[in-house]
Write an enzyme that holds these catalytic residues in place. Structure first.
Site, mmCIF file in Angstrom:
data_model
loop_
_atom_site.group_PDB
_atom_site.id
_atom_site.type_symbol
_atom_site.label_atom_id
_atom_site.label_comp_id
_atom_site.label_asym_id
_atom_site.label_seq_id
_atom_site.Cartn_x
_atom_site.Cartn_y
_atom_site.Cartn_z
ATOM 1 N N HIS A 151 -7.483 -3.488 4.747
ATOM 2 C CA HIS A 151 -6.763 -2.032 4.585
ATOM 3 C C HIS A 151 -7.797 -1.350 3.752
ATOM 4 O O HIS A 151 -7.956 -0.287 4.010
ATOM 5 C CB HIS A 151 -5.373 -2.161 4.128
ATOM 6 C CG HIS A 151 -4.742 -1.002 4.089
ATOM 7 N ND1 HIS A 151 -5.110 -0.241 2.673
ATOM 8 C CD2 HIS A 151 -4.074 0.228 4.653
ATOM 9 C CE1 HIS A 151 -4.535 1.163 2.318
ATOM 10 N NE2 HIS A 151 -3.838 1.124 3.719
ATOM 11 N N ASN A 152 -8.089 -1.777 2.466
ATOM 12 C CA ASN A 152 -8.655 -0.893 1.347
ATOM 13 C C ASN A 152 -10.099 -0.966 1.841
ATOM 14 O O ASN A 152 -10.604 0.228 1.557
ATOM 15 C CB ASN A 152 -8.564 -1.743 0.131
ATOM 16 C CG ASN A 152 -7.085 -1.363 -0.612
ATOM 17 O OD1 ASN A 152 -6.415 -1.265 0.208
ATOM 18 N ND2 ASN A 152 -7.176 -1.687 -1.809
ATOM 19 N N SER A 163 0.855 -1.024 0.140
ATOM 20 C CA SER A 163 -0.078 -0.093 0.026
ATOM 21 C C SER A 163 0.857 1.395 0.104
ATOM 22 O O SER A 163 1.922 1.262 0.461
ATOM 23 C CB SER A 163 -0.772 0.124 1.392
ATOM 24 O OG SER A 163 -1.479 1.285 1.277
ATOM 25 N N GLU A 170 -9.870 2.014 4.033
ATOM 26 C CA GLU A 170 -9.604 3.179 3.200
ATOM 27 C C GLU A 170 -11.075 3.816 2.871
ATOM 28 O O GLU A 170 -11.187 5.128 2.811
ATOM 29 C CB GLU A 170 -8.506 2.642 2.204
ATOM 30 C CG GLU A 170 -8.354 3.896 1.005
ATOM 31 C CD GLU A 170 -7.550 2.998 -0.097
ATOM 32 O OE1 GLU A 170 -6.445 2.566 0.171
ATOM 33 O OE2 GLU A 170 -8.057 3.240 -1.229
ATOM 34 N N LYS A 195 -4.530 -6.851 3.322
ATOM 35 C CA LYS A 195 -4.347 -5.621 2.298
ATOM 36 C C LYS A 195 -5.913 -5.248 1.848
ATOM 37 O O LYS A 195 -6.228 -4.125 1.803
ATOM 38 C CB LYS A 195 -3.495 -5.793 1.106
ATOM 39 C CG LYS A 195 -3.858 -4.780 -0.057
ATOM 40 C CD LYS A 195 -3.054 -3.538 0.598
ATOM 41 C CE LYS A 195 -3.203 -2.173 -0.175
ATOM 42 N NZ LYS A 195 -3.678 -2.147 -1.348
HETATM 43 C C1 6PG Z 1 -3.022 1.519 -1.594
HETATM 44 C C2 6PG Z 1 -4.551 1.665 -2.351
HETATM 45 C C3 6PG Z 1 -4.406 1.257 -3.749
HETATM 46 C C4 6PG Z 1 -5.680 1.642 -4.493
HETATM 47 C C5 6PG Z 1 -6.892 0.409 -4.439
HETATM 48 C C6 6PG Z 1 -8.203 0.938 -4.315
HETATM 49 O O1 6PG Z 1 -3.133 0.971 -0.399
HETATM 50 O O2 6PG Z 1 -2.140 1.913 -2.050
HETATM 51 O O3 6PG Z 1 -5.614 0.986 -1.676
HETATM 52 O O4 6PG Z 1 -4.319 -0.235 -3.823
HETATM 53 O O5 6PG Z 1 -6.031 3.013 -4.210
HETATM 54 O O6 6PG Z 1 -6.513 -0.169 -5.527
HETATM 55 O O7 6PG Z 1 -8.673 1.271 -5.424
HETATM 56 P P1 6PG Z 1 -9.978 1.550 -5.783
HETATM 57 O O8 6PG Z 1 -10.631 2.994 -4.909
HETATM 58 O O9 6PG Z 1 -10.086 2.049 -7.450
HETATM 59 O O10 6PG Z 1 -10.863 0.543 -5.635
#
Ligand code: 6PG
Length: 476
Positions: A187-188, A130, A191, A184
């Site tokens: 994590h997303n 990430s 996010e 991960k």
């Molecule tokens: C990271 C991000 C990166 C990217 C994802 C999410 O941790 O560097 O999460 O991996 O932003 O692919 O992407 P989307 O918002 O397009 O689903």
């Protein structure tokens, strides 16, 4: 010629930057790309680092250039291309060689790839990375899943290229097979929730209080100096302050309100649902992105229902500013508590023993959700490693008690004003449900027994599995 310590396939933005980062930390690296032109362009842009990079035009040369057992990072589009790359690579590898998928893979695919290599003598690592382009180049957060032996072969390189927090590398081995990619994915998911909650607070400031993008930018910039300090708050302040060179208008005002998604947020929600763990704030964030994409339908709906004038019921001023800041903080706690709970359940289900303090520790720098707050989560889980949930740790329980009233006020006010705050509201209602020892599922139990003779448990433990529902009820 001296053999390379590691190899990397895929010189796109992420792969190229990761390769430069590895070379910069003093490791010799062999690189390969499907199209040779890209390899040439990459070498031309590598400057002085080119002397530690071995460009290869064939898979045979590439494999021969790496010191066995060969760790090979595959940094290409997630999904089918990874399987195809493995098919092309595997006949050239020898026992002990390690294929490392560093893309945003679905952990179920990663587990299938471990199965695929099992018995071949080859091994595999599923590695979450990430931090975007900048992180890949100067220090990402790295989440590793695989055997401890294969991690030992790459640990030195990976810890040297990872971001650092208090001089500790943001890289760790988290468990076997899909553990790194699962973490991960969560994590997303977090996010997504973090970003959506920030966008909802922006919506209150823009539509509820009529503030301009530069005014809102200043609010986020000020909050970034306080307890919300984080990369996502920082960049929100920066993007809201930017102006469009073409029109001179705030950049945020000319960007279409439609956001895409590549799947990791959705996978978090699917896995949470599969395991029966509530991850409502993440779910709301994923759904809000889907709603954002329904632009044409939203336009039709606005024409039909009207854009009602918003009358925000709280007066603008320092008190409201504080409430918004604390509401965002409280909701953020909810999203993280949910994400960590999903990981705790996955750890049991997949026998990973995921180390919660270590996960929080390697998210403190390098990754997209990096923040001061993650240092507090690290301390809370270190002090209370057996806590069933983040908000049951003494430190976070105090923070929730302090900030929950603000979240209630802000969600109520936004709702009264007709402003959508799905992630904030979902975090709030999760708290309200979670902190209530006597909920309302007694009625659900009774309904299920009425129409389906499912039986129920009684509060007094008396063994009477069905209700006295009378005629019409399905009773045994
Ligand atoms: C990271 C991000 C990166 C990217 C994802 C999410 O941790 O560097 O999460 O991996 O932003 O692919 O992407 P989307 O918002 O397009 O689903």
């Amino acid at each position: 010629m001296e053999q390379a310590e590691i190899g990397l396939i895929g010189l796109g933005v992420m792969g190229g930057n990761l390769a430069l980062n590895i070379a910069e930390k003093g490791h010799r690296i062999a690189v390969f790309n499907r199209t040779v032109e890209k390899t040439h362009e990459f070498m031309a842009s590598a400057g002085a680092l080119a002397e530690r990079i071995v460009p290869c035009e064939t898979i045979e040369d590439f494999v021969a250039a790496i010191r066995p057992p060969r760790p090979i990072i595959i940094m290409i589009k997630a999904g089918e291309p990874v399987d195809q790359q493995m098919t092309a690579l595997m006949p050239h590898l020898s026992a002990g060689d390690i294929m490392i998928d560093a893309g945003n893979a679905n952990f179920r695919d990663t587990r299938a790839r471990f199965e695929r290599v099992s018995g071949t003598g080859l091994t595999f690592i599923g590695m979450g990375v990430s931090g975007g382009e900048e992180g890949a180049r100067h220090g990402p957060s790295i989440m590793v899943g695989g055997t401890p032996e294969s991690y030992a072969r790459v640990e030195k390189v990976l810890t040297s290229i990872a971001a650092r927090f208090d001089n500790e590398p943001c890289c760790a081995w988290l468990g076997t097979d899909g553990a790194g990619h699962f973490v991960k994915t969560i994590h997303n998911g977090i996010e997504y929730a973090d970003m959506q909650m920030i966008a909802e607070i922006y919506g209150i400031l823009r539509d509820g209080l009529g503030k301009s993008a530069p005014e809102i930018a200043r609010i986020f910039q000020a909050w970034n100096k306080g307890r919300l300090n984080s990369y996502l708050i920082e960049i929100t302040g920066t993007v809201l302050a930017a102006h469009d060179p073409l029109t001179g208008k705030p950049m945020a005002d000319i960007i279409l309100d439609k956001a895409g998604q590549k799947g990791t947020g959705k996978w978090s929600v699917i896995e949470a649902q599969n395991m029966g763990v509530p991850a409502t704030a993440i779910e709301a964030a994923v759904a809000a992105r889907s709603l954002s994409s329904q632009k044409a339908e939203r336009e039709l709906a606005e024409a039909l229902f009207g854009a009602e004038p918003v009358s925000f019921p709280m007066a603008d001023g320092p008190a409201l500013n504080k409430d918004l800041e604390l509401a965002l903080f409280a909701a953020k706690i909810g999203a993280y508590a949910q994400g960590f709970a999903v990981m705790a359940e996955a750890s049991r289900e997949f026998n990973w023993s995921l180390p919660m303090p270590a996960i929080a520790r390697i998210w403190r720098a390098g990754c997209i959700i990096r923040s001061q707050f993650l240092d507090e989560i690290t301390s809370a889980f270190t002090a209370a490693p057996d806590a069933a949930n983040l908000i049951l740790t003494p430190a976070f329980a105090e923070m929730v008690k302090e900030t929950l009233p603000s979240l209630r006020r802000v969600v109520s006010a936004a709702t009264a004003a007709g402003l959508p705050v799905p992630a904030l509201a979902s975090a709030l209602t999760w708290f309200e449900g979670y902190r209530r020892a006597r909920g309302t599922a007694n009625v659900i139990q009774a309904q299920r027994d009425f129409f389906g003779a499912h039986g129920f448990e009684r509060v007094d433990g008396v063994d009477r599995p069905h209700g006295p529902w009378g005629s019409g009820a399905s009773q045994q």
